[in-house]
Scaffold this motif. Structure first.
Motif, short mmCIF file in Angstrom:
data_model
loop_
_atom_site.label_atom_id
_atom_site.label_comp_id
_atom_site.label_asym_id
_atom_site.label_seq_id
_atom_site.Cartn_x
_atom_site.Cartn_y
_atom_site.Cartn_z
N GLN A 226 -85.76 180.17 16.50
CA GLN A 226 -85.73 180.60 17.73
C GLN A 226 -84.41 181.01 18.07
OE1 GLN A 226 -88.94 181.22 18.97
NE2 GLN A 226 -90.06 179.97 17.79
N LEU A 227 -83.63 181.70 17.52
CA LEU A 227 -82.15 181.96 18.02
C LEU A 227 -82.18 183.19 18.95
CD1 LEU A 227 -80.52 182.04 14.35
CD2 LEU A 227 -80.35 180.24 16.29
N GLY A 228 -83.39 183.99 19.00
CA GLY A 228 -83.15 184.95 20.07
C GLY A 228 -83.49 184.36 21.32
N PRO A 229 -84.44 183.76 21.47
CA PRO A 229 -84.93 182.85 22.98
C PRO A 229 -83.55 181.83 23.16
CG PRO A 229 -86.88 182.89 21.61
CD PRO A 229 -85.66 183.41 20.61
N LEU A 230 -83.04 181.15 22.22
CA LEU A 230 -81.91 180.41 22.42
C LEU A 230 -80.90 181.16 23.01
CD1 LEU A 230 -80.76 177.43 22.03
CD2 LEU A 230 -79.81 178.32 20.07
N MET A 231 -80.34 182.20 22.67
CA MET A 231 -79.33 182.78 23.00
C MET A 231 -79.80 183.74 24.28
SD MET A 231 -77.20 181.63 21.09
CE MET A 231 -75.79 182.63 21.96
N ALA A 232 -80.86 183.99 24.73
CA ALA A 232 -81.25 184.74 25.66
C ALA A 232 -81.13 183.75 27.04
CB ALA A 232 -82.83 185.41 25.71
N THR A 233 -81.35 182.44 26.51
CA THR A 233 -81.58 181.31 27.65
C THR A 233 -80.06 180.81 27.98
OG1 THR A 233 -83.64 180.73 26.72
CG2 THR A 233 -82.60 179.26 28.39
N PHE A 234 -79.35 180.69 26.74
CA PHE A 234 -77.96 180.14 26.86
C PHE A 234 -76.76 181.29 26.39
CE2 PHE A 234 -81.04 176.54 26.34
CZ PHE A 234 -80.92 175.97 27.60
N PRO A 235 -76.75 182.09 27.00
CA PRO A 235 -75.95 183.25 26.24
C PRO A 235 -74.48 183.12 26.07
CG PRO A 235 -76.32 183.92 28.63
CD PRO A 235 -77.12 182.76 28.36
N ASP A 236 -73.97 181.99 26.73
CA ASP A 236 -72.52 181.65 26.56
C ASP A 236 -72.52 180.23 25.82
OD1 ASP A 236 -73.58 179.91 28.40
OD2 ASP A 236 -71.77 180.07 29.75
N ALA A 237 -73.60 180.11 25.13
CA ALA A 237 -73.47 178.91 24.12
C ALA A 237 -72.57 178.93 22.82
CB ALA A 237 -74.84 178.55 23.60
N THR A 238 -71.82 177.99 22.47
CA THR A 238 -71.18 177.81 21.15
C THR A 238 -72.18 177.22 20.15
OG1 THR A 238 -69.03 177.86 22.53
CG2 THR A 238 -69.13 177.23 20.06
N VAL A 239 -72.38 177.91 19.08
CA VAL A 239 -73.22 177.13 18.12
C VAL A 239 -72.71 176.68 16.84
CG1 VAL A 239 -75.60 177.62 17.11
CG2 VAL A 239 -75.08 178.75 19.04
N ALA A 240 -73.02 175.54 16.41
CA ALA A 240 -72.79 175.00 15.09
C ALA A 240 -73.73 174.89 14.20
CB ALA A 240 -71.85 173.49 15.41
N PHE A 241 -73.89 175.76 13.21
CA PHE A 241 -74.85 175.70 12.28
C PHE A 241 -74.57 174.69 11.19
CE2 PHE A 241 -75.38 179.89 14.52
CZ PHE A 241 -76.76 180.08 14.57
N ARG B 203 -62.37 175.18 19.61
CA ARG B 203 -61.44 176.22 19.66
C ARG B 203 -62.27 177.68 20.01
NH1 ARG B 203 -59.90 180.86 17.41
NH2 ARG B 203 -61.21 180.63 15.62
N ARG B 204 -63.61 177.52 19.45
CA ARG B 204 -64.15 178.78 19.63
C ARG B 204 -65.13 178.62 20.59
NH1 ARG B 204 -66.23 181.65 14.02
NH2 ARG B 204 -64.36 181.11 12.87
N GLY B 205 -65.31 177.55 21.13
CA GLY B 205 -66.00 177.29 22.64
C GLY B 205 -64.91 177.32 23.94
N GLY B 206 -63.52 177.54 23.50
CA GLY B 206 -62.73 177.60 24.58
C GLY B 206 -62.31 176.24 25.45
N VAL B 207 -62.59 175.15 24.77
CA VAL B 207 -62.49 173.87 25.22
C VAL B 207 -61.44 172.96 24.86
CG1 VAL B 207 -63.82 171.81 25.85
CG2 VAL B 207 -65.18 174.04 25.67
N GLU B 208 -60.60 172.47 25.52
CA GLU B 208 -59.35 171.79 25.05
C GLU B 208 -59.85 170.54 24.46
OE1 GLU B 208 -55.07 169.60 26.49
OE2 GLU B 208 -56.65 170.45 28.04
N LEU B 209 -59.43 170.16 23.14
CA LEU B 209 -59.62 168.81 22.43
C LEU B 209 -58.47 168.03 22.77
CD1 LEU B 209 -61.82 167.53 20.91
CD2 LEU B 209 -60.94 168.58 18.79
#
Length: 422
Positions: A267-282, A362-368
């Motif tokens: 369901q990657l299409g619905p996932l990204m349509a719902t959360f378009p600014d998500a950062t995804v770890a596969f 880093r890809r999510g633009g969040v400081e660790l």
């Protein structure tokens, strides 16, 4: 080992498909098999209304039709014990009660649906591929809002169902009692997938308030429900999931979410349509390891859930199901932007997690931050792989197939991703 609880690190089932039940397990089945459980929809709805103190299901998008299909699929599985039928009946009532409570909550606080769900991290991968480990690890970041098991089961408190005199949420207490009972009746579950109350759970449990997830497939043999679920337009149901997350954010904390589910693979299409600014770890793992782990867990659970265990059915159904999930993931992987996603091999989640987290953040633009790094290391030190014991898998003995025979069905997946055979 047989049906008794494990005292050693390695758990070797010598009775997986011909179980030797413990006295406790036999007593449970003797008691529960005495009376047939019914799935009368009006009666279940009445019980949910009584529990919720509300009666509006928000049936504006065919929810009643999905409810009927859901229950019909359960009824069509003639191999379920009454214990399982009772569990599934209570689950339907719980989902109805949660939906009623959510509808009532939003009526009182309509501003809930305007709450942003910005920049979530989402873990996507097969069952048994390290998703649980990774999401629990990321949840150690105190800036992240995660979904503990106790909350996934009852996300919206019913009116009047507040904390007791000691400040304990009754929803937590119920989840703990359920877990304690499971550890008595099926102790090896902890080595497979320990759902203790604080463990981070999948948000598809929330999606099922809309009766639109694949979860039922894990509880019963429901190919009709699989086909019905796959034919749904999941974009609207993922929008409902977002609404539940908005309500949870309203009730218990404004942090950014960490989500995960194997269902997202297809369901990657619905996932990204719902959360378009998500950062995804596969997460990626040898499908043979995924299938053997899943069907071994299912076969062990079936000693109490079903009147008989059918290893051939488990092998065929779940090999096909994993094939479908992975085929969709390969097809749609590029729907997730490469600059906001990473691919993680299973072996990287066994002692090499920090570089994975560095890249994800880093890809999510969040400081660790140093504080968060320290929290991650504390979690890793306290949760080594196999802390509850390790299962010895034996496909030829239990399921009559070799790893190589099974692996040949997944060449398309090995061709697409850097996956090591195990």
């Amino acid at each position: 080992m047989g049906a008794a609880g494990p005292d050693i690190a390695d758990i070797d089932f010598d009775d997986l498909t011909s179980p030797r039940l413990t006295d406790v397990q036999r007593q449970i089945l003797e008691f529960t098999e005495a009376k047939r459980v019914d799935f009368d929809l009006d009666r279940m709805f009445g019980e949910a209304v009584q529990q919720a103190g509300a009666d509006d299901l928000d049936d504006t998008d065919g929810f009643g039709e999905r409810l009927t299909a859901h229950v019909a699929a359960i009824e069509a599985d003639e191999g379920l014990r009454q214990l399982t039928r009772s569990t599934l009946r209570q689950r339907v009532i719980r989902l109805l009660r949660n939906r009623l409570s959510l509808t009532e909550l939003i009526k009182r606080y309509p501003e809930i649906v305007s709450i942003p769900i910005d920049g979530p991290f989402v873990v996507v991968g097969m069952p048994r591929s390290g998703t649980t480990h990774l999401v629990n690890l990321i949840a150690a970041d105190p800036r992240r809002r995660a979904l503990p098991y106790w909350e996934s089961q009852e996300p919206i408190p019913a009116r009047g169902d507040g904390p007791d005199i000691d400040g304990v949420d009754p929803r937590y207490a119920r989840a703990k009692a359920e877990h304690d009972a499971l550890m008595v009746s099926a102790p090896v579950v902890a080595a497979m997938h320990d759902r203790f109350p604080e463990a981070i759970e999948e948000e598809v449990e929330l999606l099922d308030l809309d009766l639109a997830s694949y979860v039922l497939e894990w509880h019963a043999r429901v190919p009709d429900w699989r086909d019905y679920y796959l034919a749904l337009d999941q974009t609207r149901h993922y929008a409902y999931l977002k609404k539940v997350l908005q309500a949870l954010t309203f009730l218990r904390g404004p942090q950014t979410w960490i989500l995960k589910s194997p269902q997202h693979c297809e369901q990657l299409g619905p996932l990204m349509a719902t959360f378009p600014d998500a950062t995804v770890a596969f997460t990626h793992r040898d499908p043979v390891a995924v299938v053997q782990s899943a069907i071994t867990m299912m076969a062990y659970s079936d000693r109490l859930r079903r009147r008989s265990i059918d290893p051939g059915w488990l092998l065929e159904y779940w090999t096909d199901r994993v094939h479908r999930l992975l085929s969709a993931c390969v097809r749609d992987r590029d729907l997730v932007p490469s600059d906001r996603s990473i691919d993680v091999n299973f072996h990287q989640l066994n002692g090499n997690e920090m570089p994975v987290l560095d890249e994800l953040y880093r890809r999510g633009g969040v400081e660790l931050t140093p504080k968060v790094r320290n929290r991650f290391r504390q979690y890793l030190d306290g949760n080594p792989r196999g802390k509850h014991g390790r299962i010895r898998y034996d496909l030829p003995r239990h399921f009559g197939v070799s790893a190589d025979e099974l692996r040949g069905r997944f060449d398309f997946y090995f061709d697409r991703f850097d996956v090591r055979p195990e």
